[in-house]
Design a protein around this motif. Structure first.
Motif, PDB file in Angstrom:
ATOM      1  N   ILE A   1       0.965  -1.175   0.106  1.00 47.36           N
ATOM      2  CA  ILE A   1      -0.035   0.016   0.195  1.00 47.36           C
ATOM      3  C   ILE A   1       0.754   1.219  -0.028  1.00 47.36           C
ATOM      4  CG2 ILE A   1      -1.766   1.422   1.261  1.00 47.36           C
ATOM      5  CD1 ILE A   1      -2.883  -1.318   2.269  1.00 47.36           C
ATOM      6  N   ARG A   2       1.807   1.161   0.858  1.00 45.58           N
ATOM      7  CA  ARG A   2       2.731   2.545   0.864  1.00 45.58           C
ATOM      8  C   ARG A   2       3.508   2.553  -0.458  1.00 45.58           C
ATOM      9  NH1 ARG A   2       4.985   3.726   6.611  1.00 45.58           N
ATOM     10  NH2 ARG A   2       6.411   4.716   5.231  1.00 45.58           N
ATOM     11  N   ARG A   3       3.970   1.603  -0.824  1.00 41.07           N
ATOM     12  CA  ARG A   3       4.665   1.567  -2.327  1.00 41.07           C
ATOM     13  C   ARG A   3       3.898   2.311  -3.388  1.00 41.07           C
ATOM     14  NH1 ARG A   3       4.596  -1.733  -6.604  1.00 41.07           N
ATOM     15  NH2 ARG A   3       3.710  -3.515  -5.070  1.00 41.07           N
ATOM     16  N   ASN A   4       2.529   1.825  -3.535  1.00 41.78           N
ATOM     17  CA  ASN A   4       1.584   2.185  -4.321  1.00 41.78           C
ATOM     18  C   ASN A   4       1.523   3.717  -4.024  1.00 41.78           C
ATOM     19  OD1 ASN A   4       1.924  -0.120  -5.569  1.00 41.78           O
ATOM     20  ND2 ASN A   4      -0.287  -0.535  -5.268  1.00 41.78           N
ATOM     21  N   ALA A   5       1.077   4.107  -3.081  1.00 41.25           N
ATOM     22  CA  ALA A   5       0.639   5.544  -2.727  1.00 41.25           C
ATOM     23  C   ALA A   5       1.964   6.405  -3.007  1.00 41.25           C
ATOM     24  CB  ALA A   5       0.410   5.404  -1.253  1.00 41.25           C
ATOM     25  N   ARG A   6       3.256   5.875  -2.821  1.00 46.20           N
ATOM     26  CA  ARG A   6       4.217   6.529  -2.870  1.00 46.20           C
ATOM     27  C   ARG A   6       4.590   6.776  -4.624  1.00 46.20           C
ATOM     28  NH1 ARG A   6       8.003   3.627  -0.556  1.00 46.20           N
ATOM     29  NH2 ARG A   6       8.314   2.623  -2.551  1.00 46.20           N
ATOM     30  N   GLU A   7       4.634   5.595  -5.335  1.00 45.04           N
ATOM     31  CA  GLU A   7       4.370   5.903  -6.590  1.00 45.04           C
ATOM     32  C   GLU A   7       3.474   6.846  -7.288  1.00 45.04           C
ATOM     33  OE1 GLU A   7       7.199   4.727  -8.401  1.00 45.04           O
ATOM     34  OE2 GLU A   7       8.270   3.973  -6.538  1.00 45.04           O
ATOM     35  N   ALA A   8       2.436   6.809  -6.877  1.00 47.60           N
ATOM     36  CA  ALA A   8       1.295   7.546  -7.241  1.00 47.60           C
ATOM     37  C   ALA A   8       1.647   9.105  -6.974  1.00 47.60           C
ATOM     38  CB  ALA A   8      -0.017   7.248  -6.820  1.00 47.60           C
ATOM     39  N   THR A   9       1.939   9.343  -5.574  1.00 49.42           N
ATOM     40  CA  THR A   9       2.366  10.591  -5.529  1.00 49.42           C
ATOM     41  C   THR A   9       3.397  11.269  -6.211  1.00 49.42           C
ATOM     42  OG1 THR A   9       3.585  10.121  -3.430  1.00 49.42           O
ATOM     43  CG2 THR A   9       1.223  10.656  -3.119  1.00 49.42           C
ATOM     44  N   ARG A  10       4.348  10.484  -6.474  1.00 48.33           N
ATOM     45  CA  ARG A  10       5.543  10.868  -7.214  1.00 48.33           C
ATOM     46  C   ARG A  10       4.985  11.260  -8.512  1.00 48.33           C
ATOM     47  NH1 ARG A  10       9.430   6.562  -7.047  1.00 48.33           N
ATOM     48  NH2 ARG A  10      10.274   7.422  -5.227  1.00 48.33           N
ATOM     49  N   GLU A  11       4.259  10.583  -9.314  1.00 51.12           N
ATOM     50  CA  GLU A  11       3.747  10.857 -10.640  1.00 51.12           C
ATOM     51  C   GLU A  11       2.808  11.965 -10.597  1.00 51.12           C
ATOM     52  OE1 GLU A  11       2.962  10.590 -14.514  1.00 51.12           O
ATOM     53  OE2 GLU A  11       4.762   9.755 -13.645  1.00 51.12           O
ATOM     54  N   LEU A  12       1.759  12.321  -9.566  1.00 46.65           N
ATOM     55  CA  LEU A  12       0.967  13.165  -9.363  1.00 46.65           C
ATOM     56  C   LEU A  12       1.624  14.628  -9.148  1.00 46.65           C
ATOM     57  CD1 LEU A  12      -1.834  11.697  -7.252  1.00 46.65           C
ATOM     58  CD2 LEU A  12      -1.953  12.396  -9.721  1.00 46.65           C
ATOM     59  N   GLY A  13       2.657  14.543  -8.509  1.00 46.94           N
ATOM     60  CA  GLY A  13       3.638  15.926  -8.300  1.00 46.94           C
ATOM     61  C   GLY A  13       4.074  16.373  -9.541  1.00 46.94           C
ATOM     62  N   VAL A  14       4.333  15.731 -10.675  1.00 41.18           N
ATOM     63  CA  VAL A  14       4.801  16.200 -11.990  1.00 41.18           C
ATOM     64  C   VAL A  14       4.005  16.237 -12.979  1.00 41.18           C
ATOM     65  CG1 VAL A  14       7.143  16.066 -11.217  1.00 41.18           C
ATOM     66  CG2 VAL A  14       6.095  14.269 -12.528  1.00 41.18           C
ATOM     67  N   ASN A  15       2.949  15.320 -12.831  1.00 40.68           N
ATOM     68  CA  ASN A  15       1.838  15.414 -13.654  1.00 40.68           C
ATOM     69  C   ASN A  15       0.522  15.074 -12.992  1.00 40.68           C
ATOM     70  OD1 ASN A  15       0.399  14.652 -16.229  1.00 40.68           O
ATOM     71  ND2 ASN A  15       1.056  12.674 -16.357  1.00 40.68           N
ATOM     72  N   PRO A  16       0.020  16.371 -12.848  1.00 42.67           N
ATOM     73  CA  PRO A  16      -1.419  16.636 -12.130  1.00 42.67           C
ATOM     74  C   PRO A  16      -2.463  16.241 -13.100  1.00 42.67           C
ATOM     75  CG  PRO A  16      -0.260  18.611 -12.478  1.00 42.67           C
ATOM     76  CD  PRO A  16       0.754  17.568 -13.016  1.00 42.67           C
ATOM     77  N   THR A  17      -2.309  15.927 -14.274  1.00 41.06           N
ATOM     78  CA  THR A  17      -3.390  15.470 -15.117  1.00 41.06           C
ATOM     79  C   THR A  17      -3.636  13.681 -15.006  1.00 41.06           C
ATOM     80  OG1 THR A  17      -2.107  15.354 -17.288  1.00 41.06           O
ATOM     81  CG2 THR A  17      -3.295  17.094 -16.503  1.00 41.06           C
ATOM     82  N   ALA A  18      -2.652  12.951 -14.335  1.00 41.68           N
ATOM     83  CA  ALA A  18      -2.578  11.819 -14.152  1.00 41.68           C
ATOM     84  C   ALA A  18      -3.871  11.364 -13.350  1.00 41.68           C
ATOM     85  CB  ALA A  18      -1.329  11.292 -13.571  1.00 41.68           C
ATOM     86  N   ASN A  19      -4.140  10.135 -13.651  1.00 40.71           N
ATOM     87  CA  ASN A  19      -5.434   9.398 -12.937  1.00 40.71           C
ATOM     88  C   ASN A  19      -4.841   8.731 -11.549  1.00 40.71           C
ATOM     89  OD1 ASN A  19      -7.574   7.889 -12.084  1.00 40.71           O
ATOM     90  ND2 ASN A  19      -8.214   7.710 -14.056  1.00 40.71           N
ATOM     91  N   ALA A  20      -5.158   9.519 -10.609  1.00 39.94           N
ATOM     92  CA  ALA A  20      -4.655   9.012  -9.235  1.00 39.94           C
ATOM     93  C   ALA A  20      -5.154   7.501  -9.030  1.00 39.94           C
ATOM     94  CB  ALA A  20      -5.221   9.993  -8.341  1.00 39.94           C
ATOM     95  N   LEU A  21      -6.581   7.582  -9.434  1.00 43.77           N
ATOM     96  CA  LEU A  21      -7.112   6.078  -8.875  1.00 43.77           C
ATOM     97  C   LEU A  21      -6.202   4.999  -9.680  1.00 43.77           C
ATOM     98  CD1 LEU A  21      -9.164   5.390  -6.987  1.00 43.77           C
ATOM     99  CD2 LEU A  21     -10.874   5.569  -8.950  1.00 43.77           C
TER     100      LEU A  21
END
Length: 148
Positions: A43-63
């Motif tokens: 869970i922590r790994r998936n959340a960390r990878e998602a936040t890394r992507e969302l920080g630089v690509n806010p149009t990414a689908n977080a879900l």
């Protein structure tokens, strides 16, 4: 000269009968704790990878970023929340991931039923939403949405 009486052999069988269930309980406890730790790490790994992507690509689908990376956890048991509150570039947003614990052995289901594994990651918004607008739109926030 060694004496093996039936009483002595019977006593050792009683000792085994008393200690074996405790040994099994200990072994299954170690297995379940290890599996719970592995699920929490996932869970922590998936959340960390998602936040890394969302920080630089806010149009990414977080879900989708969170839900597509599970191996040990059934995505149907996962809920995701994204809170930006219209944050400006340089501020922070928050991603919350919650999953129901799923037992491996079923040995401790009575005690662990309803346990939730949860992680919250706060991340800096490095790019404005959509590449042009000065803010993330609060309409992109969502709360406790189940994985598809």
């Amino acid at each position: 000269m060694r004496h093996d009486s039936r009483a002595e052999r019977g006593a050792s069988m009683v000792e085994v009968a008393l200690t074996f269930p405790l040994f099994i309980l200990l072994v299954f406890g170690i297995i379940e704790f290890s599996y719970a730790t592995a699920q929490n790490n996932e869970i922590r790994r998936n959340a960390r990878e998602a936040t890394r992507e969302l920080g630089v690509n806010p149009t990414a689908n977080a879900l989708n970023l969170v839900c597509n990376g599970f191996d040990l956890i059934d995505p149907a048991n996962v809920r995701v929340a994204l809170t930006t509150a219209g944050a400006v570039t340089g501020e922070t947003a928050e991603l919350d991931v919650i999953a129901r614990y799923r037992s491996l052995t079923g040995f401790f289901d009575g005690m662990l039923a309803g346990v939730e594994l949860r992680t919250t990651h706060r991340f800096a918004i490095d790019q404005p939403f959509g590449g042009r607008a000065p803010r993330w739109a609060p309409a992109n926030d969502f709360g406790r949405t189940p994985c598809p």
